[in-house]
Design an enzyme around this catalytic site. Structure first.
Site, PDB file in Angstrom:
ATOM      1  N   ARG A  26       0.824  -1.210   0.000  1.00  0.00           N
ATOM      2  CA  ARG A  26       0.000   0.000   0.000  1.00  0.00           C
ATOM      3  C   ARG A  26       0.861   1.264   0.000  1.00  0.00           C
ATOM      4  O   ARG A  26       0.480   2.280  -0.580  1.00  0.00           O
ATOM      5  CB  ARG A  26      -0.961  -0.028   1.199  1.00  0.00           C
ATOM      6  CG  ARG A  26      -2.128  -1.013   0.961  1.00  0.00           C
ATOM      7  CD  ARG A  26      -2.730  -1.476   2.248  1.00  0.00           C
ATOM      8  NE  ARG A  26      -3.928  -2.295   2.077  1.00  0.00           N
ATOM      9  CZ  ARG A  26      -3.928  -3.606   1.797  1.00  0.00           C
ATOM     10  NH1 ARG A  26      -2.783  -4.251   1.625  1.00  0.00           N
ATOM     11  NH2 ARG A  26      -5.058  -4.277   1.671  1.00  0.00           N
ATOM     12  N   GLY A  93      -1.526 -11.857  -4.960  1.00  0.00           N
ATOM     13  CA  GLY A  93      -2.944 -11.508  -5.081  1.00  0.00           C
ATOM     14  C   GLY A  93      -3.180 -10.043  -4.763  1.00  0.00           C
ATOM     15  O   GLY A  93      -4.008  -9.388  -5.393  1.00  0.00           O
ATOM     16  N   ARG A 121      -6.537 -18.077  -9.349  1.00  0.00           N
ATOM     17  CA  ARG A 121      -7.265 -17.514  -8.209  1.00  0.00           C
ATOM     18  C   ARG A 121      -8.361 -16.565  -8.698  1.00  0.00           C
ATOM     19  O   ARG A 121      -8.214 -15.921  -9.731  1.00  0.00           O
ATOM     20  CB  ARG A 121      -6.279 -16.809  -7.260  1.00  0.00           C
ATOM     21  CG  ARG A 121      -5.321 -17.820  -6.634  1.00  0.00           C
ATOM     22  CD  ARG A 121      -4.333 -17.170  -5.710  1.00  0.00           C
ATOM     23  NE  ARG A 121      -4.975 -16.532  -4.583  1.00  0.00           N
ATOM     24  CZ  ARG A 121      -4.342 -15.695  -3.753  1.00  0.00           C
ATOM     25  NH1 ARG A 121      -3.065 -15.392  -3.948  1.00  0.00           N
ATOM     26  NH2 ARG A 121      -4.984 -15.167  -2.737  1.00  0.00           N
ATOM     27  N   ASP A 314      -4.513 -15.509   7.379  1.00  0.00           N
ATOM     28  CA  ASP A 314      -3.199 -15.957   6.888  1.00  0.00           C
ATOM     29  C   ASP A 314      -2.464 -16.810   7.922  1.00  0.00           C
ATOM     30  O   ASP A 314      -1.444 -17.418   7.615  1.00  0.00           O
ATOM     31  CB  ASP A 314      -2.330 -14.752   6.507  1.00  0.00           C
ATOM     32  CG  ASP A 314      -2.853 -14.070   5.244  1.00  0.00           C
ATOM     33  OD1 ASP A 314      -3.691 -14.670   4.537  1.00  0.00           O
ATOM     34  OD2 ASP A 314      -2.435 -12.932   4.963  1.00  0.00           O
ATOM     35  N   ARG A 345      -5.260 -24.120   1.059  1.00  0.00           N
ATOM     36  CA  ARG A 345      -4.529 -24.323   2.331  1.00  0.00           C
ATOM     37  C   ARG A 345      -5.199 -25.355   3.240  1.00  0.00           C
ATOM     38  O   ARG A 345      -4.546 -25.894   4.125  1.00  0.00           O
ATOM     39  CB  ARG A 345      -4.346 -22.983   3.060  1.00  0.00           C
ATOM     40  CG  ARG A 345      -3.334 -22.109   2.345  1.00  0.00           C
ATOM     41  CD  ARG A 345      -3.088 -20.774   3.016  1.00  0.00           C
ATOM     42  NE  ARG A 345      -2.015 -20.079   2.310  1.00  0.00           N
ATOM     43  CZ  ARG A 345      -1.791 -18.772   2.377  1.00  0.00           C
ATOM     44  NH1 ARG A 345      -2.558 -18.006   3.130  1.00  0.00           N
ATOM     45  NH2 ARG A 345      -0.778 -18.238   1.712  1.00  0.00           N
TER      46      ARG A 345
HETATM   47  C1  S3P Z   1      -4.294  -9.051   1.973  1.00  0.00           C
HETATM   48  C2  S3P Z   1      -5.576  -9.496   2.221  1.00  0.00           C
HETATM   49  C3  S3P Z   1      -5.910 -10.892   2.486  1.00  0.00           C
HETATM   50  C4  S3P Z   1      -4.679 -11.704   2.864  1.00  0.00           C
HETATM   51  C5  S3P Z   1      -3.519 -11.422   1.946  1.00  0.00           C
HETATM   52  C6  S3P Z   1      -3.141  -9.952   2.000  1.00  0.00           C
HETATM   53  C7  S3P Z   1      -4.088  -7.616   1.715  1.00  0.00           C
HETATM   54  O1  S3P Z   1      -6.483 -11.462   1.339  1.00  0.00           O
HETATM   55  O2  S3P Z   1      -4.995 -13.077   2.845  1.00  0.00           O
HETATM   56  O3  S3P Z   1      -2.397 -12.200   2.332  1.00  0.00           O
HETATM   57  O4  S3P Z   1      -2.937  -7.151   1.759  1.00  0.00           O
HETATM   58  O5  S3P Z   1      -5.072  -6.918   1.468  1.00  0.00           O
HETATM   59  P1  S3P Z   1      -8.066 -11.338   1.029  1.00  0.00           P
HETATM   60  O6  S3P Z   1      -8.394  -9.920   0.915  1.00  0.00           O
HETATM   61  O7  S3P Z   1      -8.256 -12.072  -0.264  1.00  0.00           O
HETATM   62  O8  S3P Z   1      -8.740 -12.012   2.178  1.00  0.00           O
END
Ligand code: S3P
Length: 425
Positions: A26, A93, A121, A314, A345
């Site tokens: 971020r 992701g 995903r 996580d 997982r």
């Molecule tokens: C994250 C949000 C989570 C988390 C990922 C990091 C983030 O995922 O599992 O490791 O930085 O916004 P989700 O928003 O898909 O739950």
């Protein structure tokens, strides 16, 4: 690469963990969209966050990296240029989903992809609201998977009721909202991590927050800032859990982010019988930070589910390891999101712990574990998932004989010096 873990009776010491992954991503994003210079200290030099940097460089942003210090010359909300090549989010992701919100808001053509795990995903969860805002996407299964082509720009604000408690979905829509006409709001079913909201406020962008709703006004310009990234609680979680389940352990992890939306694991480990204290509490760029001291004990099983799950999502792989060693039954429910992480997982943890001699029952949305069970050293596989690799390493500390984790290079995604730190304790 292979990680070899020897059993240890207990662990002791004071350690630091690398910077928070979510906050590092971020900080690069807000630094790039801000006007002027932003300086990030304590940046996580892992592979995921490097992907975010590479993508912004591809869109014309100058980013200088000197160890853990990153300097960004932000060009403002209208300052990104059309990328000349396909953007590659790798395994990340967060990079893919947050960037999709920004690409949707920009009047250019872009294509974004990722590695084989990320290309499987779900992206529909961000494509749907972004299409409602006016962006267009082209990709496999109705634009539900990467690679995705994005034709962005000319967005209108929406009120979005998200079906999943996901910080990535919430952040994606809020970022698109920065570029949209009018007001954009997101309501989530239960609270997910709120680093985006905190960073928006820190950079001076007004938001309205009410329970599970966040609202933002489009077009708000903001200036560069200095961001100090705290240690990543999700990395500290491996050390904390290892200390909690090895009686005689006494470990302090220094300078860790303790945002309440992230530290559900501490509540659960305390319920299981671990002795946990937060020391030196302080605030840095609106994020709470502390040193976390943990003393080990014979743990007991717990039942968890509901709104707690997004606050430890996580950490469930490593919590599963604690449950195997704990006395009695542990039940983890409402965690179907685990099936669509870097690996499935639920399946990978049950399968790999099975190789170490543990019986773990899988549910569609969680796991049931009856403990305590004795683990034996085995040859395990990370399935390319950093959190599975590190959770298995914690299991290895408690096992009889050596444990070998194959395909362990994925640990560099979030915790490059994991092996050194574990061996030092
Ligand atoms: C994250 C949000 C989570 C988390 C990922 C990091 C983030 O995922 O599992 O490791 O930085 O916004 P989700 O928003 O898909 O739950």
């Amino acid at each position: 690469m292979e990680l070899k873990i020897q059993p240890k009776p207990f662990i002791r010491g004071k350690v630091k963990v690398p910077g928070d992954k979510s906050i590092s991503h971020r900080a690069v994003i807000f630094g790039s969209l801000a006007e002027g210079t932003s300086e990030i200290e304590g940046f996580l030099q892992g592979e995921d966050c490097s992907r975010t940097i590479t993508c912004f460089r591809e869109m014309g942003i100058c980013i200088d990296i000197e160890g853990e210090k990153v300097t960004i010359q932000g060009k403002g909300l209208q300052g990104l240029k059309e990328p000349g090549d396909v953007l590659d989010a790798g395994n990340s992701g967060t990079t893919a989903r947050l960037l999709l919100g920004i690409l949707a808001g920009n009047p250019f053509y872009s294509v974004i992809t990722g590695d084989s795990s990320l290309r499987n995903r779900p992206m529909g969860r961000v494509v749907n609201p972004l299409e409602q805002m006016g962006a267009r996407f082209y990709g496999r299964i109705k634009s539900g998977l990467l690679p995705l082509t994005v034709i962005g720009g000319d967005l209108n604000g929406i009120n979005y009721q998200s079906p999943v408690a996901s910080a990535q979905v919430k952040s994606c829509v809020l970022l698109a909202g920065l570029f949209a006409r009018g007001v954009t709001s997101v309501i989530e079913p239960t609270l997910s991590r709120d680093h985006t909201e905190k960073m928006l406020q820190y950079f001076g962008v007004p938001i309205n927050k009410q329970d599970l709703k966040v609202e933002i006004q489009g077009g708000y310009r903001f200036s560069g800032k200095r961001v100090k990234v705290p240690g990543d609680f999700s990395s500290a979680a491996y050390i904390i859990t290892a200390a909690a389940l090895l009686p005689g352990s006494d470990v302090t992890v220094l300078n860790v982010g303790v945002n309440p939306t992230r530290i559900g694991l501490l509540e659960v480990l305390a319920d299981m019988g671990a002795d946990i204290a937060l020391e030196n509490k302080r605030l840095e760029n609106m994020e709470p930070i502390a040193d976390i001291r943990v003393k080990g004990a014979q743990l007991k099983g717990v039942s968890i589910g509901g709104s707690l799950i997004p606050r430890l999502i996580d950490e469930i792989p490593v919590l599963t390891v604690a449950a195997v060693l704990a006395q009695g039954k542990t039940e983890i429910r409402d965690a179907a999101e685990l099936r669509v992480k870097e690996s499935d997982r639920i399946a990978t943890m049950a399968h790999e712990l099975g190789k170490m001699g543990a019986g773990v029952e899988t549910l569609s949305d969680g796991l049931i574990i009856n403990g305590p069970q004795k683990l034996k050293g085995a040859s395990c596989n990370s399935h390319g998932d950093h959190r599975v690799a590190m959770a298995l390493a914690v299991a290895g500390l408690t096992a009889k004989r050596e444990t070998c984790i194959k395909d362990s290079q994925c640990i560099n995604i979030s915790f490059p010096d994991f092996e050194d730190i574990i061996k030092k304790l």
